[in-house]
Write a protein that holds these residues in place. Structure first.
Motif, PDB file in Angstrom:
ATOM      1  N   UNK A   1       5.920   8.274  -7.852  1.00  0.00           N
ATOM      2  CA  UNK A   1       5.631   7.954  -6.456  1.00  0.00           C
ATOM      3  C   UNK A   1       5.860   9.220  -5.642  1.00  0.00           C
ATOM      4  N   UNK A   2       4.855   9.642  -4.905  1.00  0.00           N
ATOM      5  CA  UNK A   2       5.008  10.821  -4.051  1.00  0.00           C
ATOM      6  C   UNK A   2       5.468  10.441  -2.647  1.00  0.00           C
ATOM      7  N   UNK A   3       5.054   9.250  -2.187  1.00  0.00           N
ATOM      8  CA  UNK A   3       5.429   8.815  -0.837  1.00  0.00           C
ATOM      9  C   UNK A   3       5.417   7.298  -0.767  1.00  0.00           C
ATOM     10  N   UNK A   4       6.588   6.701  -0.573  1.00  0.00           N
ATOM     11  CA  UNK A   4       6.713   5.251  -0.409  1.00  0.00           C
ATOM     12  C   UNK A   4       8.081   4.971   0.215  1.00  0.00           C
ATOM     13  N   UNK A   5       8.235   5.232   1.524  1.00  0.00           N
ATOM     14  CA  UNK A   5       9.551   5.088   2.163  1.00  0.00           C
ATOM     15  C   UNK A   5      10.034   3.651   2.279  1.00  0.00           C
TER      16      UNK A   5
ATOM     17  N   UNK B   1      10.243   8.029  -3.253  1.00  0.00           N
ATOM     18  CA  UNK B   1       9.630   9.329  -3.506  1.00  0.00           C
ATOM     19  C   UNK B   1      10.278  10.001  -4.719  1.00  0.00           C
ATOM     20  N   UNK B   2       9.447  10.444  -5.644  1.00  0.00           N
ATOM     21  CA  UNK B   2       9.922  11.119  -6.840  1.00  0.00           C
ATOM     22  C   UNK B   2      10.276  10.193  -7.987  1.00  0.00           C
ATOM     23  N   UNK B   3      10.214   8.879  -7.769  1.00  0.00           N
ATOM     24  CA  UNK B   3      10.579   7.925  -8.820  1.00  0.00           C
ATOM     25  C   UNK B   3       9.378   7.629  -9.726  1.00  0.00           C
TER      26      UNK B   3
ATOM     27  N   UNK C   1       0.867  -1.170   0.000  1.00  0.00           N
ATOM     28  CA  UNK C   1       0.000   0.000   0.000  1.00  0.00           C
ATOM     29  C   UNK C   1       0.906   1.223   0.000  1.00  0.00           C
ATOM     30  N   UNK C   2       1.027   1.841  -1.161  1.00  0.00           N
ATOM     31  CA  UNK C   2       1.926   2.969  -1.323  1.00  0.00           C
ATOM     32  C   UNK C   2       1.271   4.224  -0.761  1.00  0.00           C
ATOM     33  N   UNK C   3       2.029   4.984  -0.016  1.00  0.00           N
ATOM     34  CA  UNK C   3       1.461   6.157   0.648  1.00  0.00           C
ATOM     35  C   UNK C   3       0.760   7.109  -0.299  1.00  0.00           C
ATOM     36  N   UNK C   4       1.465   7.517  -1.364  1.00  0.00           N
ATOM     37  CA  UNK C   4       0.844   8.458  -2.297  1.00  0.00           C
ATOM     38  C   UNK C   4       1.521   8.384  -3.658  1.00  0.00           C
ATOM     39  N   UNK C   5       0.719   8.451  -4.701  1.00  0.00           N
ATOM     40  CA  UNK C   5       1.191   8.575  -6.072  1.00  0.00           C
ATOM     41  C   UNK C   5       0.636   9.865  -6.657  1.00  0.00           C
ATOM     42  N   UNK C   6       1.285  10.316  -7.729  1.00  0.00           N
ATOM     43  CA  UNK C   6       0.774  11.500  -8.422  1.00  0.00           C
ATOM     44  C   UNK C   6       1.009  11.349  -9.914  1.00  0.00           C
ATOM     45  N   UNK C   7      -0.002  11.662 -10.687  1.00  0.00           N
ATOM     46  CA  UNK C   7       0.143  11.706 -12.136  1.00  0.00           C
ATOM     47  C   UNK C   7      -0.416  13.027 -12.628  1.00  0.00           C
ATOM     48  N   UNK C   8       0.330  13.687 -13.468  1.00  0.00           N
ATOM     49  CA  UNK C   8      -0.107  14.978 -13.991  1.00  0.00           C
ATOM     50  C   UNK C   8       0.440  15.149 -15.399  1.00  0.00           C
TER      51      UNK C   8
END
Length: 807
Positions: free
Chosen positions: A638-642, A678-680, A604-611
């Motif tokens: 990926x915005x958050x996945x430590x 994060x950022x990948x 369960x990845x914390x946060x993703x972003x697509x734009x």
């Protein structure tokens, strides 16, 4: 040894591709605005684009009047592109990509870079596939022949308000061809030089004044891109048979009853990855077996195979892929209240469906045709090789009641109630010895109840507000029975089960403004939701059970769009700018262990972003020449996945695998090695995709026939296939050119076309794997690294011909 075959393309074609897709229509438009001779002007006055009707809002609307980002592929576009499956459709829509798994049940559709790749029946898809108003319960069931298709609508971004579950990233809405008023019989046949054969046909028309019917059937057979030298056959191909029916009865002017049965049988002998590189001198062994006794050299096991970037040969002694069949039917009743009723002009609809899907899947576990177990260890009393087999079973029932308002009124809306129940089962057996072996039976269910409504209200004649809401209740659960790993006797060693209930609310809010009858702009905010998931794979343990369920997904989407008809309806353009955030995204990640076995875990990845920005356009250059283009810039990260998964590299001495330098332990997440992602980039989410296609009809007034020519060029930037960001699984940028020409009767009695795919013979991969120091092949004195690839259907140039007949 690292395979660089798929990473050496220059990025220089990007500028040319974008310039061609954007500048060419613009230049042609300027040319058309110049004064023309009387004859040319007369032609221009009668040359317009045809209106495109879509049902993305569960009502028939003109595409250019719908405030949403939608790509539409009509039957003519699909035909000239030889698009027969969803994999082919992804080449025509920049928003789509397809991720391939180790067997057909693990394929995934990605929309704007978002798509869950999971090995279990306990995870819903992020992209829903709808066929004639009925959703496909298990996404694997969508990977079949697209028979008798009239139109495919690619709806981008969260669609949960109208379409509910499994549409948090988007929807592929497929409409089959309608019933004709007069009897028409059609037939078609296709053949290619690389072993594809296809035949199909349909009969459609009115039997009486109140009863109409359509029956369509097709048969497809493609050998495959991979050669199996063991039996002389091919792999990574497909064959199938499809029958579709439509029966429509109108007992009165206000009632229409439609029954749409379907049947499909499909064989996908797929998912084999030939080796594209290997360190010379390796021997086959099992690092997981003690004592290890590698004794089979790769040179012997790969007899006749030249391992290299263009290798499409394997030696398998066990089948690969799956055999599936599904059947069912939709049943729809439409009622239009009589004039004078307070519901006059409305349509009341009941849509019922039942479907059943079954697939047998199988896989060669060692990728060789040798008696590898005989040489594995004196302590292992087995001969033969590694293999696995299993089944998927899905039963689905849905019911929808819907009310649709009249089109010509200030408030236009659709509202309804939805019920759906899906029962899914998975059985898998891996044989015959540990650490490869496993044996389990899993089941999952989900039952959904929902009420929904969405509409547009004209504040003034030129401006409308858009609003929608869905209240959703979902009951889910699973069972998992774990048996003793073979070769031990089949006894239950563990059983787990769980039930959950979840309520959710999704909605849509926006504003639309029409500058004039040809230009409109919109802005929308929408939310999406996908239910909890269960990690039901062979890696399931008591610890996995304690962490069930994987939390549900949520999405927030912002979108701005512009749609315009230009040059007296000779050109159309749609532009959308979007940003979507996903929270609690469910994603499986896999790595190949030293023993050569893939291990997976659902995260369960914390946060993703697509734009990004998307552009779709059409331009009727002249009466006989039309261009269609699309372009997408997308940044899916990926915005958050430590606690992200890692990939392995060779250690400093080259004697073994170690985690990549970016990875390390994190006691917060227990034992193990992780990396902060994060950022990948997300897997299989290229930043840039462009497509430009056209058809040129050449009229021959003095003949009974005309000629035509077609062309299509698609380009995409580099693609990372692994969530772990393994640098060995990057496909560099590439472009593919297709072309064709043909002859057609003026009365549409026949059409013969010849086509060539991948005209420039460009190599690219649909999937890549990398294994530094592959324990399957390494020896006590030699460390062997391997890479493998998935060759796509058009990995090399091929030719074909098609004949269409109308009676």
């Amino acid at each position: 040894m690292k395979d660089t075959r798929f990473q050496n393309h220059s990025l220089s074609p990007l500028a040319a591709a974008i310039a061609l897709a954007i500048a060419a229509p613009a230049c042609l438009a300027q040319a058309q605005q110049k004064p023309a001779a009387d004859g040319a002007k007369a032609e221009a006055d009668t040359t317009r684009l045809e209106a495109v009707v879509v049902t993305s809002n569960k009502r028939k609307e003109n595409l250019m009047e719908v405030p949403a980002a939608i790509t539409v592929l009509d039957s003519a576009t699909l035909e000239r592109s030889n698009a027969k499956t969803l994999e082919d459709v992804s080449a025509l829509s920049p928003a789509l990509t397809i991720s391939y798994g180790t067997q057909p049940g693990n394929f995934s559709i990605n929309m704007r870079g978002i798509g869950t790749y999971s090995l279990g029946v306990g995870v819903e898809a992020d992209v829903s596939v709808i066929l004639d108003d009925v959703p496909i319960a298990l996404q694997a069931g969508a990977f079949k022949d697209l028979a008798d298709v009239s139109r495919i609508e690619v709806l981008k971004g969260p669609q949960s308000t109208l379409f509910g579950k499994s549409s948090i990233a988007g929807v592929i809405n497929i409409a089959t061809k309608p019933i004709q008023d007069k009897f028409v019989t059609k037939a078609n046949a296709l053949i290619t030089n690389d072993g594809e054969h296809r035949i199909g046909g349909s009969i459609s028309g009115a039997l009486t004044d109140t009863f109409r019917m359509r029956i369509a059937a097709s048969s497809t057979d493609y050998d495959g891109t991979v050669k199996n030298l063991t039996d002389g056959g091919h792999l990574n191909g497909t064959k199938g048979k499809t029958v579709l029916g439509k029966l429509e009865w109108t007992p009165t002017e206000s009632v229409t009853v439609a029954l749409s049965p379907h049947y499909n049988r499909q064989t996908l002998n797929c998912c084999v990855q030939p080796y594209s590189s290997m360190t010379p001198g390796g021997q086959y062994g099992f690092s997981g077996l003690i004592p290890s006794q590698p004794a089979l050299p790769a040179s012997q096991l790969f007899n006749g195979i030249t391992v290299g970037p263009d290798n499409v040969s394997v030696r398998n002694d066990y089948p690969a892929g799956g055999e599936a069949h599904d059947y069912g039917s939709g049943f729809k009743v439409d009622y239009q209240p009589e004039a004078g009723s307070w519901l006059a002009g409305h349509i009341l609809s009941s849509i019922t469906s039942y479907s059943k899907y079954h697939m047998k899947d199988y896989q060669d576990g060692d990728g060789t045709d040798a008696d590898v177990l005989r040489y594995a260890s004196p302590a292992v009393p087995f001969t033969g090789g590694l293999y696995q087999y299993g089944t998927f079973d899905v039963k689905s029932v849905t019911q929808e009641f819907r009310i649709t308002s009249p089109d010509k009124q200030r408030l236009r809306y659709v509202a309804g109630f939805w019920y759906g129940k899906n029962n899914l089962g998975r059985v898998l057996t891996k044989l015959p010895v540990s650490p490869f072996s496993a044996d389990y039976a899993a089941s999952a269910y989900n039952t959904t109840y929902a009420v929904f409504a969405q509409g547009r209200f004209d504040i003034v004649d030129s401006t409308s507000v858009i609003a929608g809401l869905r209240l959703n209740r979902e009951d889910t659960g699973y069972t998992f029975t774990k048996y003793a790993n073979p070769p031990l006797p089949k006894t239950v060693v563990g059983y787990w089960s769980e039930d959950n209930k979840e309520n959710s609310t999704t909605g849509r809010l926006g504003l639309e403004h029409r500058f004039n009858r040809d230009v409109m702009a919109y802005g929308t905010y929408s939310t999406g939701h996908k239910g909890v998931a269960y990690d039901l794979t062979s890696s399931f343990t008591a610890v996995t059970a304690l962490n069930q369920p994987i939390p549900s997904e949520r999405a927030k989407n912002f979108e701005l769009g512009l749609k315009a008809m230009l040059l007296d309806n000779r050109a159309a353009i749609s532009i959308a700018v979007f940003k979507t955030n996903f929270f609690g995204f469910q994603q499986s990640a896999s790595v190949r262990d030293d023993d050569g076995v893939f291990r997976t875990q659902l995260h369960s990845i914390g946060e993703l972003q697509t734009k990004g920005v998307e552009v779709d356009g059409s331009f009727r250059v002249s009466r006989g020449f039309q261009l269609n283009g699309s372009f997408a810039y997308m940044k899916a990260i990926v915005a958050e996945f430590p606690n992200g998964p890692c990939y392995n590299v060779l250690n400093a001495t080259g004697t073994g695998q170690v985690s990549a330098p970016v990875c390390g332990p994190n006691p917060i997440y227990g034992t193990g090695v992780f990396q902060d992602l994060a950022g990948k980039t997300l897997p299989n989410a290229p930043k840039l995709k462009a497509n430009l296609g056209g058809i040129y009809d050449i009229a021959l007034p003095a003949q009974s026939f005309d000629l035509f020519a077609t062309g299509n060029y698609r380009w995409q930037s580099a693609t990372q296939f692994s969530l772990s960001q393994d640098p060995g699984t990057i496909q560099s940028a590439y472009g593919i050119l297709d072309a064709g020409f043909g002859i057609k009767d003026k009365q549409e009695a026949y059409k013969f076309s010849f086509f060539v795919r991948n005209l420039l013979d460009k190599r690219y991969a649909a999937g890549l794997s990398n294994s530094p120091r592959n324990g399957t092949w390494s020896t006590p004195t030699l460390n062997v690294s391997t890479t493998s690839w998935t060759p796509p259907r058009d990995w090399t140039r091929y030719f074909g011909a098609r004949l269409d007949l109308t009676f």
